[in-house]
Design a protein around this motif. Structure first.
Motif, PDB file in Angstrom:
ATOM      1  N   HIS A   4      42.260  41.463  42.047  1.00 39.17           N
ATOM      2  CA  HIS A   4      42.738  41.500  40.675  1.00 39.17           C
ATOM      3  C   HIS A   4      44.190  41.961  40.705  1.00 39.17           C
ATOM      4  O   HIS A   4      44.491  43.029  41.232  1.00 39.17           O
ATOM      5  CB  HIS A   4      41.828  42.471  39.922  1.00 39.17           C
ATOM      6  CG  HIS A   4      42.104  42.625  38.481  1.00 39.17           C
ATOM      7  ND1 HIS A   4      41.898  41.608  37.591  1.00 39.17           N
ATOM      8  CD2 HIS A   4      42.549  43.676  37.766  1.00 39.17           C
ATOM      9  CE1 HIS A   4      42.203  42.033  36.384  1.00 39.17           C
ATOM     10  NE2 HIS A   4      42.593  43.289  36.469  1.00 39.17           N
ATOM     11  N   ASN A   5      45.105  41.184  40.165  1.00 42.67           N
ATOM     12  CA  ASN A   5      46.537  41.414  40.362  1.00 42.67           C
ATOM     13  C   ASN A   5      47.049  42.801  39.963  1.00 42.67           C
ATOM     14  O   ASN A   5      47.829  43.394  40.699  1.00 42.67           O
ATOM     15  CB  ASN A   5      47.333  40.323  39.661  1.00 42.67           C
ATOM     16  CG  ASN A   5      48.766  40.292  40.113  1.00 42.67           C
ATOM     17  OD1 ASN A   5      49.077  40.662  41.235  1.00 42.67           O
ATOM     18  ND2 ASN A   5      49.634  39.861  39.235  1.00 42.67           N
ATOM     19  N   PRO A   6      46.707  43.380  38.815  1.00 47.27           N
ATOM     20  CA  PRO A   6      47.249  44.704  38.486  1.00 47.27           C
ATOM     21  C   PRO A   6      46.821  45.811  39.454  1.00 47.27           C
ATOM     22  O   PRO A   6      47.549  46.779  39.648  1.00 47.27           O
ATOM     23  CB  PRO A   6      46.708  44.981  37.086  1.00 47.27           C
ATOM     24  CG  PRO A   6      46.425  43.640  36.506  1.00 47.27           C
ATOM     25  CD  PRO A   6      45.995  42.801  37.670  1.00 47.27           C
ATOM     26  N   LEU A   7      45.668  45.669  40.067  1.00 48.18           N
ATOM     27  CA  LEU A   7      45.201  46.718  40.984  1.00 48.18           C
ATOM     28  C   LEU A   7      46.065  46.824  42.240  1.00 48.18           C
ATOM     29  O   LEU A   7      46.518  47.922  42.571  1.00 48.18           O
ATOM     30  CB  LEU A   7      43.728  46.519  41.327  1.00 48.18           C
ATOM     31  CG  LEU A   7      43.098  47.601  42.181  1.00 48.18           C
ATOM     32  CD1 LEU A   7      43.200  48.965  41.520  1.00 48.18           C
ATOM     33  CD2 LEU A   7      41.644  47.250  42.453  1.00 48.18           C
ATOM     34  N   HIS A  38      34.272  42.076  41.531  1.00 45.69           N
ATOM     35  CA  HIS A  38      35.411  41.800  40.663  1.00 45.69           C
ATOM     36  C   HIS A  38      35.252  40.472  39.919  1.00 45.69           C
ATOM     37  O   HIS A  38      36.004  40.183  39.000  1.00 45.69           O
ATOM     38  CB  HIS A  38      36.714  41.821  41.466  1.00 45.69           C
ATOM     39  CG  HIS A  38      36.807  40.732  42.479  1.00 45.69           C
ATOM     40  ND1 HIS A  38      36.096  40.743  43.643  1.00 45.69           N
ATOM     41  CD2 HIS A  38      37.516  39.586  42.479  1.00 45.69           C
ATOM     42  CE1 HIS A  38      36.355  39.657  44.331  1.00 45.69           C
ATOM     43  NE2 HIS A  38      37.220  38.936  43.650  1.00 45.69           N
ATOM     44  N   LEU A  39      34.274  39.661  40.313  1.00 47.07           N
ATOM     45  CA  LEU A  39      34.036  38.388  39.644  1.00 47.07           C
ATOM     46  C   LEU A  39      33.003  38.492  38.522  1.00 47.07           C
ATOM     47  O   LEU A  39      32.754  37.519  37.826  1.00 47.07           O
ATOM     48  CB  LEU A  39      33.560  37.350  40.669  1.00 47.07           C
ATOM     49  CG  LEU A  39      34.518  37.056  41.817  1.00 47.07           C
ATOM     50  CD1 LEU A  39      33.876  36.114  42.818  1.00 47.07           C
ATOM     51  CD2 LEU A  39      35.827  36.495  41.295  1.00 47.07           C
ATOM     52  N   SER A  46      38.424  45.464  42.351  1.00 46.33           N
ATOM     53  CA  SER A  46      38.118  46.097  43.635  1.00 46.33           C
ATOM     54  C   SER A  46      39.060  45.550  44.700  1.00 46.33           C
ATOM     55  O   SER A  46      39.623  44.469  44.562  1.00 46.33           O
ATOM     56  CB  SER A  46      36.667  45.837  44.033  1.00 46.33           C
ATOM     57  OG  SER A  46      36.437  44.453  44.168  1.00 46.33           O
ATOM     58  N   LEU A  47      39.231  46.322  45.745  1.00 46.93           N
ATOM     59  CA  LEU A  47      39.972  45.891  46.922  1.00 46.93           C
ATOM     60  C   LEU A  47      39.606  46.805  48.081  1.00 46.93           C
ATOM     61  O   LEU A  47      38.909  47.797  47.903  1.00 46.93           O
ATOM     62  CB  LEU A  47      41.487  45.862  46.683  1.00 46.93           C
ATOM     63  CG  LEU A  47      42.216  47.094  46.151  1.00 46.93           C
ATOM     64  CD1 LEU A  47      42.381  48.148  47.208  1.00 46.93           C
ATOM     65  CD2 LEU A  47      43.565  46.663  45.642  1.00 46.93           C
ATOM     66  N   GLN A  89      44.864  49.558  31.610  1.00 43.74           N
ATOM     67  CA  GLN A  89      45.912  48.596  31.946  1.00 43.74           C
ATOM     68  C   GLN A  89      45.542  47.761  33.172  1.00 43.74           C
ATOM     69  O   GLN A  89      45.893  46.588  33.251  1.00 43.74           O
ATOM     70  CB  GLN A  89      47.237  49.310  32.193  1.00 43.74           C
ATOM     71  CG  GLN A  89      47.840  49.898  30.956  1.00 43.74           C
ATOM     72  CD  GLN A  89      49.045  50.774  31.235  1.00 43.74           C
ATOM     73  OE1 GLN A  89      49.244  51.219  32.371  1.00 43.74           O
ATOM     74  NE2 GLN A  89      49.842  51.018  30.208  1.00 43.74           N
ATOM     75  N   ILE A  90      44.855  48.355  34.134  1.00 39.78           N
ATOM     76  CA  ILE A  90      44.442  47.628  35.336  1.00 39.78           C
ATOM     77  C   ILE A  90      43.287  46.683  35.006  1.00 39.78           C
ATOM     78  O   ILE A  90      43.275  45.537  35.425  1.00 39.78           O
ATOM     79  CB  ILE A  90      44.036  48.612  36.449  1.00 39.78           C
ATOM     80  CG1 ILE A  90      45.262  49.346  36.982  1.00 39.78           C
ATOM     81  CG2 ILE A  90      43.328  47.876  37.584  1.00 39.78           C
ATOM     82  CD1 ILE A  90      44.932  50.490  37.909  1.00 39.78           C
ATOM     83  N   THR A  91      42.327  47.173  34.249  1.00 42.23           N
ATOM     84  CA  THR A  91      41.118  46.400  33.969  1.00 42.23           C
ATOM     85  C   THR A  91      41.363  45.276  32.964  1.00 42.23           C
ATOM     86  O   THR A  91      40.869  44.178  33.124  1.00 42.23           O
ATOM     87  CB  THR A  91      40.005  47.327  33.460  1.00 42.23           C
ATOM     88  OG1 THR A  91      39.850  48.407  34.372  1.00 42.23           O
ATOM     89  CG2 THR A  91      38.691  46.584  33.354  1.00 42.23           C
TER      90      THR A  91
END
Length: 94
Positions: A4-7, A38-39, A46-47, A89-91
């Motif tokens: 997920h890009n913001p994370l 994350h899907l 997640s990462l 903001q991340i989610t």
């Protein structure tokens, strides 16, 4: 895994601001990658933050103390910075 890009953006800001050494590599996920949570429709970013290890598939893998301490410091600082507004903001990026 495509995160997920913001994370990852949030994750990479922290070591830059605090001078925590890190290596950034985008590689195909190994069998230990995070599940595809994350899907899901629950929006759970997640990462992975792996620890560099030599001889991982042997009985005595080798880890340099700094290679353990730096990710630990990074995770500690990330958790300290995860306030409710930041998580929102991340989610749910605008």
């Amino acid at each position: 895994m495509l995160s997920h890009n913001p994370l990852p953006h949030f994750l990479l800001q922290t070591p830059h601001q605090l001078n925590i050494p890190y290596q950034y590599h985008s590689i195909p996920p190994p069998p230990t990658h995070p599940p595809p949570i994350h899907l899901t429709p629950h929006h759970l970013p997640s990462l992975s933050i792996p620890i560099p290890t030599t001889y991982i598939h042997t009985h005595p893998p080798i880890i340099h103390p700094h290679d353990y301490q730096n990710p630990l410091n990074l995770l500690t600082q990330l958790i300290k910075r995860l306030h409710q507004k930041t998580v929102q903001q991340i989610t749910y990026p605008s």
